[in-house]
Design a protein around this motif. Structure first.
Motif, PDB file in Angstrom:
ATOM      1  N   LEU A  16     -12.285  -2.796  -8.493  1.00 13.18           N
ATOM      2  CA  LEU A  16     -13.242  -3.900  -8.372  1.00 13.18           C
ATOM      3  C   LEU A  16     -12.803  -5.119  -9.181  1.00 13.18           C
ATOM      4  O   LEU A  16     -13.433  -6.172  -9.117  1.00 13.18           O
ATOM      5  N   GLU A  42     -17.690  -4.717  -1.938  1.00 15.90           N
ATOM      6  CA  GLU A  42     -16.321  -4.328  -2.309  1.00 15.90           C
ATOM      7  C   GLU A  42     -16.181  -2.807  -2.381  1.00 15.90           C
ATOM      8  O   GLU A  42     -15.167  -2.247  -1.964  1.00 15.90           O
ATOM      9  N   LYS A  45     -15.769  -1.432   1.033  1.00 11.35           N
ATOM     10  CA  LYS A  45     -14.384  -1.591   1.514  1.00 11.35           C
ATOM     11  C   LYS A  45     -13.497  -0.478   0.953  1.00 11.35           C
ATOM     12  O   LYS A  45     -12.693   0.100   1.673  1.00 11.35           O
TER      13      LYS A  45
END
Length: 60
Positions: A16, A42, A45
């Motif tokens: 991250l 994020e 993903k």
């Protein structure tokens, strides 16, 4: 989800782009750190899932 995928707190924090202790602070009930919508996007993903997977189906 993180534990199921055997991803460490440090590894997820680094993915991250955050400090190595960020995820541990979020997961601690003693800390006030929380994920925001951008963090969840994020993480989705990284986990190859939908951000909706982190939200309840019904309001809390």
């Amino acid at each position: 989800m993180r534990l199921e995928r055997k991803i460490s707190q440090v590894a997820l924090s680094q993915s991250l782009g955050m400090s190595s202790s960020f995820v541990s602070h979020v997961e601690s009930v003693k800390r006030r750190a929380k994920y925001n919508v951008n963090h969840l996007n994020e993480i989705a993903k990284i986990f190859n899932c939908s951000p909706k997977d982190f939200w309840p189906d019904l309001p809390i």
